[in-house]
Design an enzyme around this catalytic site. Structure first.
Site, short mmCIF file in Angstrom:
data_model
loop_
_atom_site.label_atom_id
_atom_site.label_comp_id
_atom_site.label_asym_id
_atom_site.label_seq_id
_atom_site.Cartn_x
_atom_site.Cartn_y
_atom_site.Cartn_z
N CYS A 1 0.85 -1.18 0.00
CA CYS A 1 0.00 0.00 0.00
C CYS A 1 0.89 1.24 0.00
O CYS A 1 1.69 1.43 0.92
CB CYS A 1 -0.87 -0.02 1.26
SG CYS A 1 -1.86 1.47 1.44
N CYS B 1 -0.91 3.45 -6.59
CA CYS B 1 -1.83 2.84 -5.62
C CYS B 1 -2.01 1.41 -6.09
O CYS B 1 -2.28 1.17 -7.28
CB CYS B 1 -3.16 3.58 -5.61
SG CYS B 1 -4.45 2.71 -4.68
N1 DGL Z 1 -4.02 0.36 -2.10
C1 DGL Z 1 -3.65 1.53 -1.41
C2 DGL Z 1 -2.41 2.19 -1.99
O1 DGL Z 1 -1.59 1.56 -2.59
C3 DGL Z 1 -4.64 2.52 -0.90
C4 DGL Z 1 -6.04 2.60 -1.25
C5 DGL Z 1 -6.83 3.31 -0.13
O2 DGL Z 1 -7.13 2.62 0.84
O3 DGL Z 1 -7.06 4.54 -0.21
O4 DGL Z 1 -2.22 3.37 -1.82
#
Ligand code: DGL
Length: 290
Positions: free
Chosen positions: A91, A205
């Site tokens: 993330c 993301c």
């Molecule tokens: N998958 C996450 C990232 O790589 C974040 C998505 C979220 O929860 O806002 O930033």
């Protein structure tokens, strides 16, 4: 803890000593699956926990303080329960802020995921690069420092999307959003002026590669999309080495853990199963925002 096993799955919470590592892959939801798949490909013999902090999704809207406190407390629980040998924070929104406190608090090694700004700067021919991420990630000093360090010679367009992570979740839950909604989030990625136009979009993301086939179809012109997942898997191998010969993965050992489980639809279960995660555990950890 609520254990919700699907037919054919087995789960033994008492972790047996094993010559292969237990790897915990962590995200706010399903985005980390794009990283999980690459790490699984690189270490098919390893044991895996995939954890989605869906009780706190989306991370992109949380303040830096709230996000740091949240990730530390969820990690405390998960590391205590599963005793991983390595944690992949799949993330960007979390990695760009919580890696230092995580490393301070826990002794297990962490591999983070941060926007692929250096590879994007190396790949562009026009010098017009877009980083598409959450509003949290584009606002971080960490991200701005990466731009200054690695892409100072480029025109870098930081696009923070409020809705795309939820759109990716909806896609996997079996309710894809209409093209025009996706396009509205995508359009700011495409810059064009007398000097040139965007030719590289870094997906900052981990949810966004789940929508890549649709992005490619809707893009106003062809660009190179950069998904950091293969680079994360290479980093994992640098840290824990290649597969142990003679150890076959038991696919039922890979478990998906969610902190709420509220949005798990049959399509969502199917998506997890197709990614190699047939068993789902709900570990209730409600989000309390002070
Ligand atoms: N998958 C996450 C990232 O790589 C974040 C998505 C979220 O929860 O806002 O930033």
């Amino acid at each position: 803890m609520r254990i919700d096993l699907l037919a054919g799955a087995s789960y033994n919470p008492a972790v047996m000593p094993s010559p292969v590592p237990m790897i915990l892959v962590f995200d706010s939801g399903l985005g980390g699956l794009t990283v999980f798949s690459e790490v699984l490909r690189a270490r098919p013999d390893a044991r895996f926990i995939y954890a989605g902090d869906d009780a706190a999704f989306p991370y992109g809207r949380l303040s830096e303080e709230a996000l740091t406190a949240r990730v530390l407390s969820v990690m405390e629980r998960l590391i205590g329960l599963y005793e991983p040998q390595l944690v992949v924070v799949a993330c960007n929104t979390a990695s760009t802020i919580v890696l230092p406190p995580l490393r301070k608090r826990f002794s297990v090694p962490f591999v983070g995921t941060v926007p692929a700004i250096k590879p994007a700067a190396l790949a562009t021919r026009t010098g017009y690069v877009t980083v598409l991420a959450t509003p949290g990630t584009v606002a971080r000093d960490y991200t701005r420092d990466l731009v200054e360090t690695y892409a100072a010679g480029c025109k870098v367009n930081l696009v923070g999307s409020r809705r795309l992570a939820a759109f990716a979740e909806a896609e996997l839950a079996g309710s894809p959003v209409p093209d025009e909604d996706l396009l509205a989030e995508l359009r700011p990625c495409f810059m064009e002026d007398e000097g040139g136009r965007t030719d590289v979009v870094a997906l900052g993301c981990t949810h966004y590669p789940l929508l890549l086939p649709r992005f490619q179809k809707l893009a106003p012109w062809a660009v190179t999309w950069i998904d950091p997942a293969p680079a994360i898997a290479r980093r994992v191998i640098q840290l824990i080495g290649p597969p142990v010969p003679g150890h076959e993965a038991d696919e039922n050992e890979a478990i998906a853990v969610f902190t709420s489980g509220a949005g798990i639809t049959p399509a969502y279960r199917e998506a997890l199963r197709n990614k190699g995660l047939p068993a789902i555990v709900v570990e209730d950890i409600p989000l309390h925002l002070g």
